[in-house]
Design a protein around this motif. Structure first.
Motif, PDB file in Angstrom:
ATOM      1  N   UNK A 237      44.040  37.949  40.444  1.00  0.00           N
ATOM      2  CA  UNK A 237      44.729  38.147  41.711  1.00  0.00           C
ATOM      3  C   UNK A 237      43.920  39.060  42.631  1.00  0.00           C
ATOM      4  N   UNK A 238      43.376  40.151  42.097  1.00  0.00           N
ATOM      5  CA  UNK A 238      42.560  41.051  42.910  1.00  0.00           C
ATOM      6  C   UNK A 238      41.298  40.335  43.394  1.00  0.00           C
ATOM      7  N   UNK A 239      40.662  39.602  42.495  1.00  0.00           N
ATOM      8  CA  UNK A 239      39.455  38.864  42.869  1.00  0.00           C
ATOM      9  C   UNK A 239      39.738  37.877  43.991  1.00  0.00           C
ATOM     10  N   UNK A 240      40.834  37.125  43.843  1.00  0.00           N
ATOM     11  CA  UNK A 240      41.155  36.112  44.846  1.00  0.00           C
ATOM     12  C   UNK A 240      41.562  36.740  46.176  1.00  0.00           C
ATOM     13  N   UNK A 241      42.239  37.880  46.120  1.00  0.00           N
ATOM     14  CA  UNK A 241      42.652  38.554  47.360  1.00  0.00           C
ATOM     15  C   UNK A 241      41.439  38.976  48.181  1.00  0.00           C
ATOM     16  N   UNK A 242      40.420  39.535  47.511  1.00  0.00           N
ATOM     17  CA  UNK A 242      39.211  39.929  48.225  1.00  0.00           C
ATOM     18  C   UNK A 242      38.419  38.710  48.688  1.00  0.00           C
ATOM     19  N   UNK A 243      38.335  37.707  47.824  1.00  0.00           N
ATOM     20  CA  UNK A 243      37.557  36.512  48.175  1.00  0.00           C
ATOM     21  C   UNK A 243      38.146  35.803  49.387  1.00  0.00           C
TER      22      UNK A 243
END
Length: 317
Positions: free
Chosen positions: A231-237
């Protein structure tokens, strides 16, 4: 560089010397004309004869010989103890039977870093850096903080009474984001450190930075579970932001936000004996505004973070 009360600059010295050497003025006449003593006039005239224009600059006041200087062998012993044991001047002086002031002068002479600037594990000088523009890197971290029970904790009631209330008070989680270049901080006091909470916090922080005119390029976090989540990775991406993580067990890599954590503890969380958690939280927004807009930052030459932010007040929107 002449001191502020010096009657002659380098140009004035040259004019005086030329009057004496080239034009043949008597020393007393030249001294009276330039409002200096005949001795001073003689000194600059002599230097001009010997060195020309280059002799008009200040010479070092360091003596040619220093018979009372600390022996080279003693200096080497001081440096060896400093490097191997990472001790300060007082402990080194006690070990070697010297005066602490002497040890301090030797360490200063050889340009050895302060102990606070050394990594204690490796003895290497900590490299301090600053990105060139706001948004190039934003440091993100979570600081756990024990809540203040109703009626006050040990700072207000004393150790014994405060300990009884502490168990039922719970914890707060301060999610913090600090811009590397400007030190501008966005912070929220939340109830946990789950991935959903961290991702939601970042979305609001990202909006805050964007409204201030800062385009975030990279985000640096530690290796906490919420920051390793999809979720954190996708939010930044989704926002086109690159995610970087610190080396394990190296919190100094995320030093900007770690320093912010310490500052908020000293200047807000433990600044006075609050009676309730609500009272402390109500004081936080005011403190955060003061930090961003008014509090001088040593890394910014005494200016607040707002001085480096292009649109913090929103006047250009």
């Amino acid at each position: 560089m002449p001191h502020r009360n010096a009657p002659l600059t380098e140009t004035g010295r040259l004019r005086l010397a030329r009057c004496v050497v080239d034009d043949g003025w008597p020393l007393r006449r030249a001294a009276e004309r330039f409002q200096v003593s005949p001795t001073t006039a003689h000194r600059w005239a002599s230097r001009y004869r010997e060195l020309g224009e280059a002799g008009m600059s200040d010479h070092s006041s360091r003596p040619h010989h220093s018979p009372t200087r600390t022996p080279t062998r003693t200096e080497r012993r001081i440096i060896k103890v400093r490097v191997l044991r990472r001790w300060g001047p007082a402990r080194i002086a006690y070990l070697l039977g010297l005066n602490p002031a002497t040890v301090h002068r030797v360490l200063t002479r050889f340009g050895l870093a302060r102990l606070a600037h050394l990594d204690r594990a490796t003895n290497q000088v900590i490299r301090r850096y600053e990105h060139a523009a706001p948004g190039d890197l934003v440091h993100v971290d979570i600081k756990k903080l024990g809540n203040i029970p109703d009626g006050g904790g040990h700072r207000a009631l004393g150790r014994q009474a405060g300990r009884k209330n502490r168990a039922k008070a719970g914890m707060s989680f301060l999610h913090n984001a600090v811009d590397d270049h400007s030190r501008l901080a966005y912070s929220e006091i939340l109830t946990d450190e789950r991935k959903e909470t961290a991702a939601g916090f970042w979305q609001r922080a990202h909006t805050y930075f964007a409204e201030a005119g800062i385009t975030v390029q990279r985000v640096l976090t530690d290796n906490g579970a919420c920051y390793k989540s999809h979720l954190w990775r996708d939010t930044l991406a989704a926002a086109g932001i690159t995610h970087k993580r610190t080396r394990p067990y190296r919190p100094q890599t995320n030093g900007k936000v770690e320093r912010f954590n310490r500052t908020l503890l000293d200047e807000w969380a433990y600044a006075k004996p609050y009676r309730t958690e609500t009272e402390r939280r109500e004081a936080y927004l005011l403190w955060l505004h003061t930090y961003n807009h008014h509090r001088g930052h040593t890394a910014l030459k005494g200016q607040p973070p707002a001085s480096r932010v292009p649109n913090l007040t929103g006047q250009y929107t």
